[in-house]
Design an enzyme around this catalytic site. Structure first.
Site, PDB file in Angstrom:
ATOM      1  N   LYS A 186       0.824  -1.209   0.000  1.00 35.22           N
ATOM      2  CA  LYS A 186       0.000   0.000   0.000  1.00 35.22           C
ATOM      3  C   LYS A 186       0.864   1.268   0.000  1.00 35.22           C
ATOM      4  O   LYS A 186       2.077   1.189   0.081  1.00 35.22           O
ATOM      5  CB  LYS A 186      -0.958  -0.028   1.192  1.00 35.22           C
ATOM      6  CG  LYS A 186      -1.939  -1.215   1.144  1.00 35.22           C
ATOM      7  CD  LYS A 186      -2.969  -1.109   0.031  1.00 35.22           C
ATOM      8  CE  LYS A 186      -3.595  -2.420  -0.383  1.00 35.22           C
ATOM      9  NZ  LYS A 186      -4.504  -3.026   0.557  1.00 35.22           N
TER      10      LYS A 186
HETATM   11  C1  PLP Z   1      -5.564  -4.182   0.846  1.00 33.03           C
HETATM   12  C2  PLP Z   1      -7.025  -3.939   0.851  1.00 33.03           C
HETATM   13  C3  PLP Z   1      -7.828  -4.231   1.953  1.00 33.03           C
HETATM   14  C4  PLP Z   1      -7.302  -4.995   3.136  1.00 33.03           C
HETATM   15  O1  PLP Z   1      -6.251  -4.373   3.761  1.00 33.03           O
HETATM   16  P1  PLP Z   1      -5.390  -5.212   4.834  1.00 33.03           P
HETATM   17  O2  PLP Z   1      -4.652  -4.158   5.587  1.00 33.03           O
HETATM   18  O3  PLP Z   1      -4.502  -6.124   4.067  1.00 33.03           O
HETATM   19  O4  PLP Z   1      -6.352  -5.950   5.700  1.00 33.03           O
HETATM   20  C5  PLP Z   1      -9.155  -3.884   1.923  1.00 33.03           C
HETATM   21  N1  PLP Z   1      -9.689  -3.277   0.844  1.00 33.03           N
HETATM   22  C6  PLP Z   1      -8.970  -2.992  -0.237  1.00 33.03           C
HETATM   23  C7  PLP Z   1      -9.616  -2.296  -1.393  1.00 33.03           C
HETATM   24  C8  PLP Z   1      -7.613  -3.324  -0.287  1.00 33.03           C
HETATM   25  O5  PLP Z   1      -6.903  -3.082  -1.386  1.00 33.03           O
END
Ligand code: PLP
Length: 408
Positions: free
Chosen positions: A210
Site C-alpha cells: 500500500k
Molecule cells: C488491501 C485492501 C484491503 C485490506 O487491507 P489489509 O490491511 O490487508 O487488511 C481492503 N480493501 C482494499 C480495497 C484493499 O486493497
C-alpha cells in the site's frame, strides 16, 4: 530535425518480447517485485530502538502514530489496528451492523471488503462500478437499497475518490451509515475533502504493497468519540478503556471485560515503521505521480485503455496504475499479457477479478456472471504495473520497454 527525432523516440525501437523468443528486459535474478515498499534508515533505526526499549506491543509508538495520522487527516480520533480488514470489521460493528443487515459495496474490490461484511454476520450486496472511474456507481447503489440496508461501503479504487456527494445524499435520505474503504486512498481528496473523512468512519491499510506500510496494519479515523472508544475496546479483547496500560509504569490497574472482543491492536513495532512512513507520504506521492504520468505518456498509442485523468477538483492517490488491455485490438487475452510481462521479469498485479467471480461468493450469494457487467469488463482486461516510490528511473524505463514490447 530535433522534433522529428523526439517524435520517433518512443516506440521507435521494436523489440521482440521474451514470450516470442526475444531477450527479456530484465534478468531473472533482477526480477522487479510488484509493490515493493520503500523503507529508509529512519524506519530501521526506529524499529531497532523499539526492540531495545523492551516495549514491543501497543504503547507509546502506536499512540504517537495515531496522533500523527489523526492530524494528517484532520480528524479527532485515529485508532491503529492490525489491518484494514480489522478496521472495516470493527467499524461496521461499531456502526451497529449485524445479522439480518445488508451492506452495499462494489464488485471491483479486494475480497477483504466483502469478508469484513460477512464477519459482522451481515449480507454483502453489490452495486456495479462505472467503467471510466472503476468506482461504485451512485445511481446503481440506490437501486440496491432495501429496508434491511444499514450501510454503504464505498471503495476509492486505485486512489481515485468515489463520487461522494450523491453517496452522502443517499445516506442522508435513507438513514444509512457510510464506512469508507480507503485502502488505496491515503492521500486522496474529493472537492477539498480528504478521503475517509466524509463517512462516519474511514478505514486505511498499511499492508506492504500500500501507499505506506507498517508490514501489516490499518487505521480507522472518526470524529465521534463514542465510536472511537468502542473501536478501542473491541480491538483489545473487549477490555475496558486503555487496558493496554495495565503493565506500564502507571502501576497495575484491574481491567474489566465488557464485550466478547477481538485481538486487532497495532504493535509499537509496526507503528515504528508507520511514524516515519507517514512523514514521507507527500514525497512518495510525488514520485508515484511522476511515474503514473510517465506511463500515461509512454502508452498513449498502445492497444489499451489508459486510466482516466484525475477528475477536476480531486486528488488521486496514485496507488495503482491500471491500464485495460484492448483485447480486441491486440488479438490476445489479458492473461497472455500477464504471462508475457512475467517472461520479461517484471512483476505485475491484477486488481481485480471482480468479487462475484470467486466460487465462495457465487455459492453463498448466488452471484452469477453477467450480474455486474462493468466490473466483469474491467476484470477481464485490467493489469497493474509497478508504481512504487522505490522504483528507480531505470526500473520505470524497463517497465515501459517491456509493456511496449508486449503490446507493440
Ligand atoms: C488491501 C485492501 C484491503 C485490506 O487491507 P489489509 O490491511 O490487508 O487488511 C481492503 N480493501 C482494499 C480495497 C484493499 O486493497
Amino acid at each position: 530535425m530535433g522534433a522529428t527525432k523526439n517524435k520517433g523516440k518512443i516506440g521507435a525501437e521494436t523489440r521482440r518480447p521474451a514470450i516470442a523468443g526475444g531477450a527479456p528486459v530484465r534478468a531473472r535474478e533482477d526480477f522487479l517485485v510488484f509493490g515493493a515498499p520503500k523503507i529508509c534508515e529512519e524506519e530501521i533505526a526506529e524499529v531497532v530502538s523499539c526492540l531495545r526499549s523492551g516495549w514491543l506491543g501497543t504503547g507509546p509508538r502506536a499512540h504517537e502514530f495515531e496522533k500523527a495520522f489523526a492530524a494528517y487527516k484532520k480528524k479527532r480520533h485515529a485508532i491503529a489496528l492490525h489491518s484494514c480488514t480489522a478496521a472495516l470489521h470493527l467499524s461496521m460493528l461499531a456502526a451497529g451492523v449485524g445479522p439480518g443487515d445488508e451492506v452495499i459495496t462494489t464488485p471491483m474490490t479486494f475480497c477483504a471488503t466483502v469478508n469484513a461484511i460477512i464477519h459482522c454476520g451481515a449480507t454483502p450486496v453489490l452495486a456495479d462500478c462505472d467503467r471510466e472511474t472503476m468506482n461504485i456507481s451512485p445511481a446503481l447503489i440506490e437501486e440496491k437499497i432495501t429496508a434491511r440496508t444499514r450501510a454503504i461501503l464505498p471503495v476509492h479504487f486505485a486512489g481515485r475518490c468515489c463520487d461522494m456527494d450523491p453517496i452522502l445524499d443517499l445516506a442522508r435520505s435513507y438513514d444509512l451509515m457510510i464506512i469508507e474503504d480507503c485502502a488505496h486512498a491515503i492521500e486522496s481528496e474529493y472537492r477539498g475533502r480528504q478521503a475517509g473523512t466524509d463517512g462516519d468512519m474511514g478505514c486505511f491499510s498499511f499492508y506492504v504493497t500500500k501507499n505506506m506500510t507498517t508490514g501489516e496494519g490499518g487505521m480507522v479515523v472518526t470524529d465521534d468519540e463514542r465510536i472511537a472508544n468502542r473501536l478501542k475496546m473491541l480491538a483489545l479483547h473487549g477490555m475496558s478503556k486503555d487496558a493496554w496500560q495495565r503493565f506500564s509504569d502507571t502501576g497495575y490497574r484491574h481491567y474489566q471485560v465488557v464485550h466478547g472482543g477481538f485481538k486487532y491492536n497495532m504493535m509499537d513495532l509496526q507503528a515504528a515503521l508507520g511514524i516515519h512512513q507517514l512523514r514521507r507520504i507527500e514525497e512518495n506521492w510525488r514520485r508515484r505521480e511522476e511515474i503514473w504520468n510517465a506511463y500515461q505518456a509512454a502508452f498513449a498509442d498502445l492497444p489499451c485503455f489508459l486510466p482516466a485523468p484525475p477528475e477536476r477538483n480531486t486528488r488521486h492517490a496514485y496507488h495503482l496504475y491500471t491500464p485495460l488491455i484492448d483485447t480486441d485490438r491486440l488479438g490476445r487475452s489479458r492473461d497472455w499479457v500477464l504471462e508475457a510481462m512475467g517472461r520479461e521479469n517484471i512483476g505485475i498485479g491484477v486488481h481485480y477479478l471482480p468479487v462475484h467471480a470467486h466460487p465462495f461468493y457465487r455459492k453463498t450469494y448466488r452471484w452469477q456472471e453477467g450480474m455486474f457487467p462493468q466490473a466483469e469488463w474491467i476484470g477481464a482486461r485490467t493489469i497493474s504495473l509497478p508504481l512504487s516510490p522505490s522504483l528507480t528511473d531505470a526500473d520505470v524505463a524497463d517497465v515501459i520497454k517491456a509493456f511496449r514490447g508486449v503490446l507493440g
